[in-house]
Design a protein around this motif. Structure first.
Motif, mmCIF file in Angstrom:
data_model
loop_
_atom_site.group_PDB
_atom_site.id
_atom_site.type_symbol
_atom_site.label_atom_id
_atom_site.label_comp_id
_atom_site.label_asym_id
_atom_site.label_seq_id
_atom_site.Cartn_x
_atom_site.Cartn_y
_atom_site.Cartn_z
ATOM 1 N N LEU A 157 -0.618 24.198 60.482
ATOM 2 C CA LEU A 157 -1.370 23.182 59.729
ATOM 3 C C LEU A 157 -0.637 22.738 58.456
ATOM 4 O O LEU A 157 -0.801 21.600 58.015
ATOM 5 N N LYS A 196 -7.563 15.757 74.215
ATOM 6 C CA LYS A 196 -8.826 15.540 74.944
ATOM 7 C C LYS A 196 -9.546 14.259 74.514
ATOM 8 O O LYS A 196 -10.553 13.892 75.118
ATOM 9 N N LEU A 204 -0.930 25.205 66.399
ATOM 10 C CA LEU A 204 -0.650 24.262 65.316
ATOM 11 C C LEU A 204 -0.258 24.991 64.032
ATOM 12 O O LEU A 204 -0.892 25.978 63.655
ATOM 13 N N PHE A 244 -24.245 12.321 54.206
ATOM 14 C CA PHE A 244 -22.827 12.657 54.312
ATOM 15 C C PHE A 244 -21.963 11.477 53.878
ATOM 16 O O PHE A 244 -21.057 11.616 53.061
HETATM 17 N N1 LIG Z 1 -22.838 18.330 58.678
HETATM 18 C C1 LIG Z 1 -21.616 17.817 58.558
HETATM 19 O O1 LIG Z 1 -21.182 17.462 57.457
HETATM 20 C C2 LIG Z 1 -20.747 17.672 59.786
HETATM 21 C C3 LIG Z 1 -19.464 17.128 59.660
HETATM 22 C C4 LIG Z 1 -18.663 17.060 60.797
HETATM 23 C C5 LIG Z 1 -19.133 17.522 62.020
HETATM 24 N N2 LIG Z 1 -20.382 18.019 62.104
HETATM 25 C C6 LIG Z 1 -20.881 18.546 63.387
HETATM 26 O O2 LIG Z 1 -20.127 19.704 63.708
HETATM 27 C C7 LIG Z 1 -20.108 19.881 65.125
HETATM 28 C C8 LIG Z 1 -18.677 20.159 65.593
HETATM 29 O O3 LIG Z 1 -18.136 21.229 64.871
HETATM 30 P P1 LIG Z 1 -17.211 22.322 65.572
HETATM 31 O O4 LIG Z 1 -16.897 23.337 64.553
HETATM 32 O O5 LIG Z 1 -17.886 22.759 66.826
HETATM 33 O O6 LIG Z 1 -15.920 21.490 66.058
HETATM 34 P P2 LIG Z 1 -14.707 20.720 65.294
HETATM 35 O O7 LIG Z 1 -14.237 21.501 64.128
HETATM 36 O O8 LIG Z 1 -15.100 19.289 65.113
HETATM 37 O O9 LIG Z 1 -13.603 20.746 66.456
HETATM 38 C C9 LIG Z 1 -13.110 21.992 66.883
HETATM 39 C C10 LIG Z 1 -11.957 21.754 67.813
HETATM 40 O O10 LIG Z 1 -10.856 21.167 67.109
HETATM 41 C C11 LIG Z 1 -9.647 21.747 67.557
HETATM 42 N N3 LIG Z 1 -9.097 22.570 66.454
HETATM 43 C C12 LIG Z 1 -9.615 22.750 65.226
HETATM 44 N N4 LIG Z 1 -8.799 23.527 64.469
HETATM 45 C C13 LIG Z 1 -7.742 23.837 65.242
HETATM 46 C C14 LIG Z 1 -6.562 24.611 65.047
HETATM 47 N N5 LIG Z 1 -6.285 25.207 63.886
HETATM 48 N N6 LIG Z 1 -5.712 24.753 66.080
HETATM 49 C C15 LIG Z 1 -5.983 24.170 67.258
HETATM 50 N N7 LIG Z 1 -7.075 23.418 67.504
HETATM 51 C C16 LIG Z 1 -7.941 23.250 66.509
HETATM 52 C C17 LIG Z 1 -9.998 22.587 68.780
HETATM 53 O O11 LIG Z 1 -9.981 21.666 69.868
HETATM 54 P P3 LIG Z 1 -9.865 22.124 71.427
HETATM 55 O O12 LIG Z 1 -11.172 22.756 71.751
HETATM 56 O O13 LIG Z 1 -9.626 20.852 72.162
HETATM 57 O O14 LIG Z 1 -8.711 23.110 71.506
HETATM 58 C C18 LIG Z 1 -11.409 23.024 68.424
HETATM 59 O O15 LIG Z 1 -12.190 23.425 69.520
HETATM 60 C C19 LIG Z 1 -20.679 18.598 65.708
HETATM 61 O O16 LIG Z 1 -21.999 18.846 66.108
HETATM 62 C C20 LIG Z 1 -20.657 17.620 64.551
HETATM 63 O O17 LIG Z 1 -21.657 16.639 64.623
HETATM 64 C C21 LIG Z 1 -21.193 18.119 61.016
#
Ligand SMILES: NC(=O)c1ccc[n+]([C@@H]2O[C@H](COP(=O)([O-])OP(=O)(O)OC[C@H]3O[C@@H](n4cnc5c(N)ncnc54)[C@H](OP(=O)(O)O)[C@@H]3O)[C@@H](O)[C@H]2O)c1
Length: 233
Positions: free
Chosen positions: A137, A91, A135, A31
């Motif tokens: 965006l 958070k 939000l 990455f």
């Molecule tokens: N393979 C890769 O390239 C890569 C890259 C990055 C991350 N990851 C992995 O991905 C996983 C996390 O991904 P994820 O999808 O679960 O979470 P995420 O996208 O990192 O975070 C999601 C959180 O962000 C907030 N959020 C996002 N968009 C929003 C919007 N439009 N309005 C309001 N709040 C918003 C919310 O927070 P609240 O819940 O606080 O409301 C939501 O629960 C981790 O395991 C990480 O290691 C992998």
């Protein structure tokens, strides 16, 4: 004016993004080394992803000492590159205002309590408001441009944050490092988590800008988002 937005992700062939069972020795490099080749003034992630970089301490905040206004706060700091987190409820907690060499910007809704804003100010972390309860965006991107002079943003995941920018039609390019692995975990986040089920929404189409074979069996695919689907195909 809106910054140019490039979403960059490492995904399995079935679009999963958590690497827990992929079995690669140095999984960060696939990455990060590719991300470094995408020039950007800021990287932006969702709250879940940023909690891998923010404080690991349990913070219990004291009651606010004043009624902090719900207005944007641009901290006095010298950096010109930024780490932005979409954190609507506040958070993430911070011991410092930096992640690596980047100055932290919190993107909040007006639902956050005043003592959280005092916490951010005490650490000199910048913050902007992207809406009252939800939000906007497009407004968030505009503020990043106008307040921090951010001209290009790299959105680095996870799937939920990517999905919400995709749904809002705000992504210009998608950069996918395709890992040679099938994950298969049901309900694990995928590259784009935009909506439950099928409705009136249309999928986003891409055009290939470049494809490169890297690290022997990985592909690095750079796509341009097709903005006018009917005209394109
Ligand atoms: N393979 C890769 O390239 C890569 C890259 C990055 C991350 N990851 C992995 O991905 C996983 C996390 O991904 P994820 O999808 O679960 O979470 P995420 O996208 O990192 O975070 C999601 C959180 O962000 C907030 N959020 C996002 N968009 C929003 C919007 N439009 N309005 C309001 N709040 C918003 C919310 O927070 P609240 O819940 O606080 O409301 C939501 O629960 C981790 O395991 C990480 O290691 C992998």
């Amino acid at each position: 004016m809106k910054p140019y937005v490039i979403c960059h992700m490492l995904g399995s062939v079935d679009g999963r993004i958590k690497q827990d069972i992929w079995g690669f020795k140095d999984h960060h490099k696939y990455f990060e080394e590719t991300a470094e080749k995408i020039p950007a003034d800021a990287w932006l992630v969702g709250r879940v992803t940023m909690q891998e970089f923010s404080s690991k301490q349990e913070y219990t905040l004291p009651p606010a000492t004043a009624d902090v206004p719900k207005t944007d706060f641009v901290a006095d700091q010298p950096e010109k590159s930024f780490a932005v987190v979409i954190d609507p409820a506040g958070k993430c907690f911070w011991d410092t205002n930096m992640v690596s060499t980047e100055h932290v910007i919190e993107v909040l809704t007006e639902q956050v309590p005043p003592n959280y804003l005092e916490h951010l100010r005490s650490k000199n972390v910048s913050y902007i408001f992207g809406g009252q309860k939800e939000l906007n965006l497009a407004l968030v991107l505009q503020k990043l441009h106008d307040l921090f002079d951010i001209k290009t943003v790299r959105i680095d995941g996870g799937g939920h944050v990517n999905g919400s920018f995709l749904k809002a039609g705000l992504i210009d390019e998608f950069s996918l490092v395709l890992a040679p692995v099938a994950d298969g975990t049901i309900n694990s986040p995928t590259v784009f988590e935009a909506a439950e089920g099928y409705g009136n929404r249309q999928a986003t189409q891409f055009k290939i800008k470049s494809v490169e074979q890297i690290y022997e069996d990985f592909l690095w695919i750079r796509y341009q988002v097709v903005k006018n689907t009917e005209a394109a195909r």
